[in-house]
Design an enzyme around this catalytic site. Structure first.
Site, short mmCIF file in Angstrom:
data_model
loop_
_atom_site.label_atom_id
_atom_site.label_comp_id
_atom_site.label_asym_id
_atom_site.label_seq_id
_atom_site.Cartn_x
_atom_site.Cartn_y
_atom_site.Cartn_z
N ASN A 15 -24.75 22.46 -4.29
CA ASN A 15 -25.59 22.53 -4.59
C ASN A 15 -26.89 23.37 -3.83
O ASN A 15 -26.63 22.04 -2.94
CB ASN A 15 -26.88 22.43 -6.14
CG ASN A 15 -26.17 22.05 -7.16
OD1 ASN A 15 -25.86 22.42 -7.57
ND2 ASN A 15 -26.23 20.90 -7.88
N ASP B 173 -21.72 8.78 -8.11
CA ASP B 173 -23.25 9.19 -8.24
C ASP B 173 -23.43 8.55 -9.39
O ASP B 173 -22.78 7.59 -10.27
CB ASP B 173 -22.95 10.66 -9.12
CG ASP B 173 -24.08 11.05 -9.46
OD1 ASP B 173 -24.24 12.30 -8.03
OD2 ASP B 173 -25.26 10.95 -10.59
N ILE B 174 -24.77 7.66 -9.25
CA ILE B 174 -25.78 7.15 -10.10
C ILE B 174 -25.29 7.71 -11.50
O ILE B 174 -25.64 6.40 -12.23
CB ILE B 174 -27.13 6.86 -9.34
CG1 ILE B 174 -27.85 5.39 -9.71
CG2 ILE B 174 -28.26 7.78 -9.87
CD1 ILE B 174 -28.66 5.47 -8.73
N HIS C 168 -24.88 17.32 0.14
CA HIS C 168 -23.37 16.70 -0.62
C HIS C 168 -22.35 17.22 -1.70
O HIS C 168 -22.96 18.65 -2.42
CB HIS C 168 -24.03 15.54 -1.51
CG HIS C 168 -25.84 16.01 -2.40
ND1 HIS C 168 -27.38 16.00 -1.85
CD2 HIS C 168 -25.62 16.76 -3.84
CE1 HIS C 168 -27.50 17.28 -2.77
NE2 HIS C 168 -26.43 17.21 -3.98
N HIS D 131 -20.42 17.65 -4.81
CA HIS D 131 -19.61 16.56 -6.36
C HIS D 131 -18.76 17.13 -6.12
O HIS D 131 -18.16 17.87 -6.25
CB HIS D 131 -21.04 17.19 -7.26
CG HIS D 131 -22.39 17.37 -6.89
ND1 HIS D 131 -22.88 15.91 -7.74
CD2 HIS D 131 -23.05 17.89 -6.69
CE1 HIS D 131 -24.49 16.95 -7.80
NE2 HIS D 131 -24.32 17.29 -6.70
N GLY E 213 -30.61 24.07 -8.97
CA GLY E 213 -30.62 22.33 -9.28
C GLY E 213 -30.23 21.32 -7.83
O GLY E 213 -30.25 19.90 -8.93
N GLN E 214 -30.55 21.27 -6.82
CA GLN E 214 -30.49 20.50 -5.91
C GLN E 214 -32.23 19.78 -6.11
O GLN E 214 -33.07 20.12 -5.58
CB GLN E 214 -30.32 20.84 -4.31
CG GLN E 214 -29.85 20.12 -3.44
CD GLN E 214 -30.04 20.68 -2.22
OE1 GLN E 214 -29.80 22.02 -1.81
NE2 GLN E 214 -29.81 19.68 -0.71
P1 AMP Z 1 -28.39 17.77 -6.36
O1 AMP Z 1 -28.75 17.52 -7.84
O2 AMP Z 1 -27.18 18.52 -6.46
O3 AMP Z 1 -29.53 17.16 -5.86
O4 AMP Z 1 -27.66 16.19 -7.08
C1 AMP Z 1 -27.72 14.66 -6.51
C2 AMP Z 1 -27.45 14.08 -7.05
O5 AMP Z 1 -27.47 12.57 -6.49
C3 AMP Z 1 -27.16 13.20 -8.65
O6 AMP Z 1 -26.37 14.13 -9.33
C4 AMP Z 1 -27.69 12.53 -8.87
O7 AMP Z 1 -27.54 11.89 -10.25
C5 AMP Z 1 -27.38 11.32 -7.47
N1 AMP Z 1 -27.99 10.27 -6.79
C6 AMP Z 1 -29.68 10.06 -7.48
N2 AMP Z 1 -29.88 8.95 -6.53
C7 AMP Z 1 -28.84 8.47 -6.01
C8 AMP Z 1 -28.65 7.08 -5.87
N3 AMP Z 1 -29.26 6.25 -4.99
N4 AMP Z 1 -27.36 6.49 -5.70
C9 AMP Z 1 -26.02 8.01 -6.07
N5 AMP Z 1 -25.95 9.04 -6.37
C10 AMP Z 1 -27.89 9.04 -6.81
#
Ligand code: AMP
Ligand code: ZN
Length: 112
Positions: free
Chosen positions: A86, A30-31, A99, A101, A92-93
């Site tokens: 999510n 995760d970024i 995906h 987590h 919070g999605q």
């Molecule tokens: P969600 O809130 O469940 O949709 O989670 C989306 C997740 O994607 C968040 O934890 C972000 O930090 C992560 N995210 C967004 N862009 C990237 C990216 N380019 N590379 C890796 N993780 C990312």
């Protein structure tokens, strides 16, 4: 899907710190990590969210759990990690490609 961040990562068009990849599944860090170990496991197939999972996807979604658990073990957190999906903006999605987590590396629940 053309306008989807995680489809672009799955296609290799946007870089990510990959932890695992095969023809069906990709795992990457995760970024914006919320825990010492925080990575995402996605199907390469574009599925929007858990509510969008069809009967034909059941095996694929089970595979996310198996692969995610393996990577958790490789990263030293097999004794305790949290799995979060999510579903929907209200939960919070932010990225509308399903995906999983995985968060680990501390003793208490994480802020998600
Ligand atoms: P969600 O809130 O469940 O949709 O989670 C989306 C997740 O994607 C968040 O934890 C972000 O930090 C992560 N995210 C967004 N862009 C990237 C990216 N380019 N590379 C890796 N993780 C990312
Ligand atoms: Zn997608």
């Amino acid at each position: 899907m053309t306008d989807c961040l995680f489809c672009k990562i799955a296609a290799g068009d946007i870089p990510a710190e990959k932890l695992y990849e095969d023809d069906e599944v990709l795992a990457f860090k995760d970024i914006a990590p919320q825990a010492p170990v925080h990575f995402l496991v996605i199907p390469k197939k574009h599925i929007v969210d858990p509510s969008d999972v069809s009967q034909e996807d059941e095996k694929l979604i089970g595979k996310l759990i198996r692969i995610g658990s393996q990577i958790a073990a490789e990263n030293g957190v097999s004794d305790g990690f949290r799995i979060i999906f999510n579903n929907g903006a209200k939960a919070g999605q932010a990225v509308f490609h399903i995906h999983m987590h995985i968060l680990g590396g501390k003793d208490r629940p994480w802020p998600m």
